[in-house]
Scaffold this motif. Structure first.
Motif, PDB file in Angstrom:
ATOM      1  N   LEU A  71       0.829  -1.083   0.391  1.00  0.00           N
ATOM      2  CA  LEU A  71       0.044  -0.356   0.001  1.00  0.00           C
ATOM      3  C   LEU A  71       0.808   0.885   0.091  1.00  0.00           C
ATOM      4  CD1 LEU A  71      -3.357  -0.555   2.168  1.00  0.00           C
ATOM      5  CD2 LEU A  71      -3.277  -0.876   0.000  1.00  0.00           C
ATOM      6  N   GLY A  72       1.479   1.263   0.499  1.00  0.00           N
ATOM      7  CA  GLY A  72       3.004   2.529   1.315  1.00  0.00           C
ATOM      8  C   GLY A  72       3.122   2.529  -0.318  1.00  0.00           C
ATOM      9  N   LEU A  73       3.872   1.660  -0.534  1.00  0.00           N
ATOM     10  CA  LEU A  73       5.030   1.748  -2.047  1.00  0.00           C
ATOM     11  C   LEU A  73       3.710   1.638  -3.561  1.00  0.00           C
ATOM     12  CD1 LEU A  73       6.797  -2.109  -2.409  1.00  0.00           C
ATOM     13  CD2 LEU A  73       7.851   0.650  -1.688  1.00  0.00           C
ATOM     14  N   ALA A  74       2.490   1.703  -3.759  1.00  0.00           N
ATOM     15  CA  ALA A  74       1.639   1.677  -4.433  1.00  0.00           C
ATOM     16  C   ALA A  74       1.624   3.511  -4.598  1.00  0.00           C
ATOM     17  CB  ALA A  74       0.763   1.413  -4.798  1.00  0.00           C
ATOM     18  N   PHE A  75       1.589   4.303  -2.960  1.00  0.00           N
ATOM     19  CA  PHE A  75       0.874   5.228  -2.958  1.00  0.00           C
ATOM     20  C   PHE A  75       2.873   6.529  -3.210  1.00  0.00           C
ATOM     21  CE2 PHE A  75       0.562   9.921  -0.810  1.00  0.00           C
ATOM     22  CZ  PHE A  75      -0.810  10.062  -0.724  1.00  0.00           C
TER      23      PHE A  75
END
Length: 632
Positions: free
Chosen positions: A32-36
């Protein structure tokens, strides 16, 4: 005559599902953090796309599990076509497991919120501890994985409820402007970067050898609830993340429209531009750098200010990329229950997800052991990798499986870099599995199903090729492992050809003693069961059987803690030297005493249960457990 039995099929979907979630569900904790980071408010579109891909892969693996009910996945699927392809596929899987252990151990302590200086030593210590626990054959590791997966599911459910206001607000933040200003090739590359969300699905294929029959039905009930939960909550938490007030250098995630990957590059460039010209060549490119106090003392105040801004930016980005679910938990709980309880719930979520990541590290380490064991069983690696210790663990494979991820994190601890190393192994192994199944005409796949397999396999192949081209560090890591594995295979193949000697079936020794036994069981006579654990067994059992004119049964239960990477990889009496010696010794004692003897060899995780079950099954009225110091 020798009685041998395989492991029982006692794994139900209610147990397999949480175990799969403990492996597959952990990808959310960093995806999730990497996608953002890569795509800002377009991340929800990417998460939806990767969700559709996950559902397609889930569907494919329900068929793969049905077609390989005795254990399998990439190793079995590829080996039916080519041994060399199976080595490539299993090595890609191995690289994925290595990076799972590395990234999960680092991320666990980010979620525990320990100081940065302690993350590396604690991660190394945790991997060593996991190796030690598994060397002793702790059965509680599986129960712990099940419990923590269920707790994590509960925490996630509570978070999902509290995140509803953020989810609703997140819907309004979705924007497509990103796709208008970003070249299609760059948008595609960013999609491939988050395909590590697929990591963990291979685990279910390795469980089928223990699943209750019919395996196909049990696999469906295992896979679909987990995949739906993972995809659904990824969307909920992905949207919630985009609506958070969490601030990065003065801009909240809610108001951030330029991806932090680009903003970080701009911050970095702002520092480099203030450097003396003689330094510029050393800091070309986009990699992270750190300046020492001595270097900073020689630079201008404006450079020091720019560097401080860059470091602050990087640290704040790492907070949501390293522990996105903790950030979501704390802010949503603060909104629902107040700041103080929000911090408490954030700590609870952090500890829970940290333990889930350590559980994933444990699973990855034992999965690596299983890969080594399977390859060594097929003579692709030295036979030393098949040697089991007292607890049924291939000890050399365990040692190597502990050392490799430690070496990785000693070199690199940045989650973004570890993720880039990770992704090719994940997609590559799944690609090999799906395409091998599509090619294999002997598998029970209908025409429409096979066409879908081809389409999915080629799509996954395009992802893997893109990663190989655009992420050279991932290609170098996985490619080096594949080259080493193929090199070892070539050397061993040549060594076997040069000797020209084939292994002959044994004609003497303990195994011969067991094979030559003539068993005659008189139903009217007493029966005694002896639980065997080593060669040095007491003569008491034989003496007792002789005095009572009874038939003596001896059961040797071989525990084994490896996954079913291929059918039939579990130890057999023919290759288990200690079992041959233990049962053969008792056979000789029984023969000398004129006692009718029945040796039993079983592979199982439940040693007491197996002993009691066979004692009852054969109608034994006496059970002897333990060993003495006397021997033949």
């Amino acid at each position: 005559m020798l009685v041998t039995e395989s492991r029982p099929r006692n794994l139900r979907w209610v147990h397999a599902g949480p175990l799969l979630y403990g492996d597959w569900g952990t990808s959310r904790l960093y995806v999730l953090g990497l996608a953002f980071l890569y795509t800002a408010h377009a991340s929800v579109v990417y998460l939806a796309a990767i969700g559709l891909l996950m559902l397609a892969v889930s569907w494919a693996y329900t068929h793969i599990c049905r077609c390989f009910p005795d254990g399998g996945g990439v190793y079995t699927a590829a080996r039916q076509l080519s041994p060399t392809l199976s080595v490539i596929g299993s090595t890609l899987l191995l690289s994925g497991y290595i990076m799972t252990a590395a990234i999960s151990s680092i991320e666990a302590f980010h979620y525990f919120h320990v100081p940065d200086a302690w993350v590396l030593p604690l991660a190394v210590a945790s991997i060593v501890l996991i190796g030690g626990v598994n060397y002793l054959g702790a059965k509680s590791a599986g129960k712990f994985a099940l419990i923590i997966a269920l707790v994590a599911l509960g925490v996630s459910a509570v978070m999902a409820v509290m995140a509803i206001p953020y989810f609703v607000e997140g819907i309004s933040t979705i924007e497509f402007e990103y796709f208008k200003i970003t070249p299609p090739t760059d948008a595609w590359v960013n999609f491939t970067k988050i395909c590590l969300a697929l990591a963990g699905v291979e685990a279910v294929a390795n469980m089928t050898g223990l699943m209750k029959e019919p395996v196909g039905k049990e696999a469906k009930k295992t896979i679909w609830p987990v995949s739906i939960e993972v995809v659904g909550l990824n969307m909920i938490f992905g949207l919630a993340l985009t609506a958070l007030a969490f601030s990065v250098i003065g801009t909240s995630l809610h108001d951030m429209h330029v991806p932090d990957e680009i903003r970080l590059m701009e911050s970095r460039q702002g520092v480099v531009e203030t450097f003396p010209e003689s330094w510029h060549a050393d800091y070309e490119g986009g990699g992270h750098f750190e300046l020492s106090e001595e270097q900073l003392s020689t630079l201008s105040p404006s450079t020091n200010h720019a560097y401080e801004h860059y470091e602050t930016h990087r640290e704040q980005v790492e907070q949501y990329t390293n522990a996105s679910m903790r950030v979501i938990a704390e802010e949503t709980a603060s909104n629902a229950m107040g700041p103080q309880l929000g911090v408490v719930f954030g700590n609870i979520a952090g500890i829970t997800f940290g333990l889930l990541l350590l559980s994933a590290t444990n699973t990855a380490v034992m999965a690596m052991v299983s890969v080594f064991f399977a390859m060594a069983s097929d003579n692709e690696l030295p036979k030393a990798f098949t040697k089991l210790n007292y607890s049924g663990v291939p000890w050399l494979g365990l040692v190597v499986s502990v050392i490799i991820p430690i070496l990785v994190i000693l070199v690199e601890q940045n989650v973004t870099v570890l993720a880039s190393l990770y992704v090719l192994g994940v997609t590559g192994a799944i690609t090999v599995t799906v395409l091998s199944s599509a090619v294999n005409k002997e598998l029970d796949l209908g025409p429409k199903t096979r066409i879908f397999f081809w389409g999915l396999g080629l799509f996954l192949l395009s992802i893997s090729l893109t990663i190989a081209i655009t992420q050279p560090i991932s290609t170098a890591f996985s490619g080096t492992l594949v080259a080493l594995a193929l090199g070892v295979r070539t050397i061993r193949t040549k060594a076997v050809i040069d000797t020209g000697e084939a292994l002959a079936a044994p004609t003497t020794g303990w195994l011969k003693v067991l094979q030559d036994l003539e068993i005659k069981i008189d139903p009217d006579k007493p029966k005694i069961m002896l639980a065997v654990r080593g060669r040095y067994q007491s003569e008491f059992a034989v003496d007792l059987a002789k005095r009572r004119d009874a038939t003596l049964f001896a059961i040797f239960v071989r525990p084994i803690r490896v996954m079913d990477l291929r059918p039939g990889q579990a130890p057999r009496i023919e290759t288990d030297d200690s079992a041959q010696e233990a049962l053969g010794t008792i056979a000789m004692l029984a023969k000398e005493a004129g006692v009718n003897f029945v040796p039993i060899y079983v592979t199982s995780q439940e040693i007491p249960e197996e002993i009691l079950d066979h004692t009852v099954t054969y109608g034994c009225d006496t059970l002897i457990m333990g060993k003495s110091r006397r021997s033949v």
